[in-house]
Design an enzyme around this catalytic site. Structure first.
Site, mmCIF file in Angstrom:
data_model
loop_
_atom_site.group_PDB
_atom_site.id
_atom_site.type_symbol
_atom_site.label_atom_id
_atom_site.label_comp_id
_atom_site.label_asym_id
_atom_site.label_seq_id
_atom_site.Cartn_x
_atom_site.Cartn_y
_atom_site.Cartn_z
ATOM 1 N N CYS A 95 10.896 6.632 -4.784
ATOM 2 C CA CYS A 95 9.554 6.699 -4.193
ATOM 3 C C CYS A 95 9.156 5.342 -3.640
ATOM 4 C CB CYS A 95 8.562 7.156 -5.256
ATOM 5 S SG CYS A 95 6.894 7.364 -4.678
ATOM 6 N N GLU B 10 4.773 -0.974 3.427
ATOM 7 C CA GLU B 10 5.057 -1.490 2.087
ATOM 8 C C GLU B 10 6.528 -1.816 1.898
ATOM 9 O OE1 GLU B 10 4.970 1.041 -1.435
ATOM 10 O OE2 GLU B 10 5.012 2.818 -0.151
ATOM 11 N N ILE C 31 0.870 -1.180 0.000
ATOM 12 C CA ILE C 31 0.000 0.000 0.000
ATOM 13 C C ILE C 31 0.904 1.226 0.000
ATOM 14 C CG2 ILE C 31 -1.773 1.273 1.270
ATOM 15 C CD1 ILE C 31 -2.591 -1.413 2.523
ATOM 16 N N HIS C 32 0.713 2.108 -0.976
ATOM 17 C CA HIS C 32 1.624 3.246 -1.157
ATOM 18 C C HIS C 32 0.909 4.572 -0.858
ATOM 19 C CE1 HIS C 32 5.146 5.242 -2.788
ATOM 20 N NE2 HIS C 32 4.345 6.008 -3.527
ATOM 21 N N PRO C 33 1.564 5.505 -0.182
ATOM 22 C CA PRO C 33 2.884 5.392 0.446
ATOM 23 C C PRO C 33 2.755 5.064 1.934
ATOM 24 C CG PRO C 33 2.258 7.696 0.286
ATOM 25 C CD PRO C 33 1.077 6.905 -0.215
#
Length: 448
Positions: A448, A428, A422-424
């Site tokens: 990123c 993760e 799951i970003h950000p």
């Protein structure tokens, strides 16, 4: 917690069980008598009662040397997990106030913390949930976790640490040998490094000798530095003893009924089903020899025991892969084996450790140091079950809870890498680990 169960074979000659305590002598006829009104004891008794058993709970709190006492709920509710997490949150909010300026919030100086307001709020919440080695001066002048969460005034300059630094108190930690014994020592080092970077002072390899109260009211602590062989002193407003808890079962007279106790630890020797050496006496929770000293395990074990005793289940408590969190200023959570345990079981050459240093997004704008935010995953091969998973960073307990489920379901490193993060989020980063310690490559996350 100890549980006395009415066994048909054991109790043929009498239908009563006699309980002797300091102030109470009486005969009662119960299916189950639970000694200890902590989280585990209450969970066991409630479960048994719901299954139709006649249950009694006996609880007594020995006041601390300072006279602190509390109601039902045991250590966790009164002087452990609950007040600690709430005061830890107060410390995190102090850091958040500092970060807020970087995010554009206009906050006027001076920003200060009011201990009385916090303490009253924490104590009110706790009340809503309620229904060995001495050195001179320790008992008279020191306090413990039994007292710290119930102080009316801020402890001031304190010999101990944790959340106190985060709410502006001058703190120092005296460590006899290593920090966070029993945990992965690389992770423990990151935790203490972070604490030192944010103002907590450490005295390593030091053993307190005595505590003297000065005419000013300050406490003068004398200790021996095992590294230099010298004796040193310093004065503090408060001295908090954080040396662990010892079982308090001697008054029960367990030896008189044949319950086997480990003489060194004072804990009750138990089997896989929480049974003791006496057929109708069981023990679970912190009092059980070799059991993890964690509230959730005691609660789970108590409920399962109640179901087995009522003939409703045969399921045993599984103590493997139980996750836990240390609520230090930089939180640390883990599940599975530490690196030391993994190497001890399988050998250094058989273990592959994947790791990463990462920077939480919320640290960036605030320009906070993230050098101790770290992830470590170990397994034998990518297709073998993960042996251990360790994480330091924000919301560690929330992150680890889900991954602990994965480990109990047999997650492998391949499963982890195949998971879409799951970003950000910080969590993760666990799904992206690819650098091994053995490779010697830089494990710093970039991009990123």
């Amino acid at each position: 917690m100890a549980a006395f169960f009415k066994s048909r074979h054991r109790w043929k000659r009498t239908s009563c069980f006699t309980i002797l305590t300091r102030n109470l002598t009486g005969k009662y006829d119960y299916d189950l008598v639970v000694i200890g009104g902590g989280s585990g004891g209450l969970a066991c008794s409630k479960e048994a009662a719901q299954l139709g058993q006649k249950v009694a709970v006996l609880d007594y709190v020995e006041p601390s040397a300072k006279g602190t006492k509390w109601g039902l709920g045991g250590t966790c509710v009164n002087v452990g997990c609950i007040p600690k997490k709430l005061m830890h949150q107060a410390a995190l909010l102090g850091t958040a106030v500092k970060d807020a300026r970087k995010y554009g919030w206009k906050i006027k100086d001076p920003v200060s913390h009011d201990w009385e307001t916090m303490a009253e709020a924490v104590q009110n919440h706790v009340r809503s949930l309620n229904w060995g080695h001495r050195i001179p001066g320790a008992m008279e002048h020191g306090i413990t976790s039994d007292d710290i969460f119930w102080l009316k005034e801020a402890p001031g300059k304190t010999l101990c640490a944790g959340f106190l630094t985060g709410i502006g108190q001058d703190t120092k930690v005296m460590v006899r040998s290593i920090a966070l014994r029993g945990f992965d020592q690389q992770m423990a080092g990151l935790v203490t490094d972070h604490m030192q970077a944010y103002g907590t002072r450490f005295a390593w390899g030091c053993v307190p000798q005595r505590v003297d109260k000065l005419p000013s009211g300050a406490l003068q602590v004398t200790w021996a530095d095992t590294r230099t062989g010298k004796e040193e002193t310093d004065s503090f407003d408060s001295v908090l003893w954080a040396v662990g808890r010892a079982p308090e079962a001697k008054a029960l007279g367990l030896d008189k009924v044949g319950v086997e106790v480990n003489r060194e630890t004072g804990k009750i020797v138990v089997g896989a089903d929480e049974s003791t050496s006496v057929s109708n006496i069981y023990a679970f929770g912190d009092i059980g020899e070799g059991r993890p000293e964690l509230t959730p395990t005691a609660v789970k074990a108590g409920r399962l025991l109640a179901r087995r005793l009522a003939g409703q289940s045969t399921q045993l408590m599984d103590y493997d892969n139980v996750a836990t969190t240390v609520f230090t200023p930089l939180e640390y959570s883990c599940v599975g084996l530490s690196e030391e345990e993994a190497v001890g079981r399988h050998g250094q050459d058989a273990i592959e450790v994947y790791h990463a240093f990462y920077k939480p997004l919320e640290f960036t704008v605030a320009e906070r140091d993230a050098s101790q935010c770290y992830i470590k995953v170990r397994s034998l091969t990518p297709f073998d079950r993960i042996l251990g998973l360790h994480y330091t960073g924000p919301n560690a307990g929330e992150v680890m809870q889900g991954f602990s489920l994965a480990l109990r379901c047999g997650a492998t490193l391949s499963h982890l890498k195949e998971t879409v993060g799951i970003h950000p989020t910080c969590a993760e980063e666990l799904t992206k680990v690819s650098i091994t310690k053995r490779s010697g490559l830089d494990a710093t996350v970039t991009g990123c």
